[in-house]
Design an enzyme around this catalytic site. Structure first.
Site, mmCIF file in Angstrom:
data_model
loop_
_atom_site.group_PDB
_atom_site.id
_atom_site.type_symbol
_atom_site.label_atom_id
_atom_site.label_comp_id
_atom_site.label_asym_id
_atom_site.label_seq_id
_atom_site.Cartn_x
_atom_site.Cartn_y
_atom_site.Cartn_z
ATOM 1 N N ASP A 63 0.828 -1.210 0.000
ATOM 2 C CA ASP A 63 0.000 0.000 0.000
ATOM 3 C C ASP A 63 0.866 1.265 0.000
ATOM 4 O O ASP A 63 1.963 1.275 0.570
ATOM 5 C CB ASP A 63 -0.898 -0.017 1.254
ATOM 6 C CG ASP A 63 -2.068 0.944 1.132
ATOM 7 O OD1 ASP A 63 -2.274 1.507 0.047
ATOM 8 O OD2 ASP A 63 -2.774 1.131 2.142
ATOM 9 N N HIS B 191 2.799 3.108 -8.983
ATOM 10 C CA HIS B 191 2.610 1.669 -9.213
ATOM 11 C C HIS B 191 3.833 1.066 -9.913
ATOM 12 O O HIS B 191 4.267 -0.037 -9.602
ATOM 13 C CB HIS B 191 1.351 1.416 -10.051
ATOM 14 C CG HIS B 191 0.074 1.797 -9.350
ATOM 15 N ND1 HIS B 191 -0.184 1.460 -8.040
ATOM 16 C CD2 HIS B 191 -1.024 2.482 -9.779
ATOM 17 C CE1 HIS B 191 -1.389 1.917 -7.693
ATOM 18 N NE2 HIS B 191 -1.899 2.556 -8.712
ATOM 19 N N LEU C 102 11.187 -20.542 -3.482
ATOM 20 C CA LEU C 102 10.104 -19.684 -2.986
ATOM 21 C C LEU C 102 8.819 -19.898 -3.792
ATOM 22 O O LEU C 102 8.860 -19.976 -5.022
ATOM 23 C CB LEU C 102 10.521 -18.209 -3.126
ATOM 24 C CG LEU C 102 9.443 -17.185 -2.730
ATOM 25 C CD1 LEU C 102 9.338 -17.086 -1.209
ATOM 26 C CD2 LEU C 102 9.748 -15.813 -3.334
#
Ligand code: FPP
Length: 264
Positions: free
Chosen positions: A33, A50, A144
Site C-alpha cells: 500500500d 505503481h 520460494l
C-alpha cells in the site's frame, strides 16, 4: 520502458551471502500500500507510484528468498480495485503483464514457483493465458512459492467455496454434516498452502482490506509506515524482527505460561 523495468526480477544468485533467519516465518503476505501517496508526494502521476511499486516487489521477492521465507503472497489487485479510474485499472493490468513477461524467466531460473489466486474470469483476455503460462513453466520449482493475488477478494473466495459445497450437497455428493474446516479449506484458492504466519501492510494503514480473511485468522500483523515503492530488504527485516518478538498462542496459553504452570 525504463531500465528498471527490464532489470532482473530476483538476482538472488548474486547476493553475496544469505541472511536466512532460523525463525523466519514460512509464509508472509504483503499488502503493498502507498503507491498513490508516494507519487502524490512527488507530484507524479499515480501510475508512476505503481511502476515503482513493481521495483519494490522485485526487491521483496529477492529479500524473501534471501531471508528464508518459503511462501510470499502479494496483494496486487483486489476485487474492489475495479472501482478505480479506468486508466489506473488499465495501467495495473499492463504492469502485471509486463511483470510476467519481463521477469518470468528470471524467477524460473531462481527456482521460484508462481501461483495465482483470484478470479480470472473478468480479466482482459490476454492476461489469463499469461498467468497459466507462469504457473505451468514454474510448476516443478521447489524454491520460494510466489502467490500473486490478482483480482482477489477474500469474501468472494469464501462465498465460492460455500457455493461449491452447497452444489455438491444439493447433488447428493456430499453430506452437509461432514463439512468441517479442513473440507472448507480444500475449496479455497489457497488449498494446499500453509496459512500466512505474518501479514505486512505498508503505508501506515491498519486494515485487512479483504486480503486472505480466512487464512489470516491467526496471522501476526505488522504495519510499517514506509510507502510501498520505498520498501526494501531492511523494511522486510524490520517486519521479521517484530514478528520474532511476538508470541503466537493460537488460542492456547503460550509456551512460557504453560512452563510456569507445569513447574508449579
Ligand atoms: C495500493 O496502493 C496498491 C495497489 C492497489 C496496487 C499494488 C500494485 C503494485 C505494487 C504494482 C503492481 C504489481 C503487479 C504484479 C501487478 P494505492 O494505490 O492504494 O496507494 P494509496 O493508498 O497511497 O493511494
Amino acid at each position: 520502458m525504463s531500465d528498471s523495468d527490464t532489470r532482473s526480477a530476483v538476482e538472488a544468485k548474486t547476493e553475496p551471502q544469505s541472511s536466512r533467519r532460523a525463525d523466519a516465518p514460512a509464509h508472509v503476505g504483503i499488502i503493498m500500500d502507498g503507491n498513490g501517496r508516494w507519487a502524490a508526494q512527488r507530484s507524479l502521476p499515480r501510475f508512476e507510484g505503481h511502476r515503482r511499486g513493481v521495483e519494490a516487489l522485485r526487491r521483496a521477492v529477492r529479500a524473501a528468498i534471501d531471508l528464508g521465507v518459503r511462501y510470499l503472497t502479494i496483494y496486487s489487485f483486489s476485487a474492489e480495485n475495479w472501482t478505480r479510474p479506468k486508466d489506473e485499472v488499465r495501467g495495473l493490468m499492463g504492469l502485471l503483464k509486463r511483470f510476467i513477461r519481463n521477469d518470468l524467466a528470471d524467477l524460473h531460473s531462481n527456482n521460484v514457483r508462481i501461483r495465482i489466486i483470484g478470479d480470472r474470469e473478468r480479466l482482459p483476455s490476454d492476461i489469463g493465458p499469461l498467468l497459466t503460462e507462469a504457473e505451468e513453466v514454474t510448476r516443478g520449482n521447489r524454491g520460494l512459492v510466489l502467490i500473486i493475488a490478482f483480482n482477489y477478494g477474500g469474501r468472494q473466495e469464501i462465498v465460492e467455496a460455500a457455493r461449491a459445497l452447497a452444489l455438491d450437497a444439493a447433488a447428493g455428493r456430499l453430506d452437509p454434516a461432514a463439512i468441517d474446516v479442513a473440507m472448507f479449506e480444500r475449496r479455497l484458492s489457497t488449498a494446499g498452502l500453509p496459512d500466512p504466519d505474518l501479514v505486512i501492510r505498508t503505508s501506515g494503514e491498519q486494515r485487512l482490506s479483504n486480503f486472505l480473511p480466512w487464512q489470516a485468522a491467526y496471522s501476526e500483523f505488522v504495519f510499517l509506515s514506509v510507502l510501498w515503492p520505498d520498501f526494501d530488504k531492511s523494511s522486510f527485516e524490520e517486519a521479521l524482527a517484530e514478528y520474532g518478538r511476538r508470541e503466537r498462542r493460537f488460542g492456547g496459553i503460550g509456551v512460557a505460561t504453560l512452563a510456569q504452570k507445569t513447574a508449579s
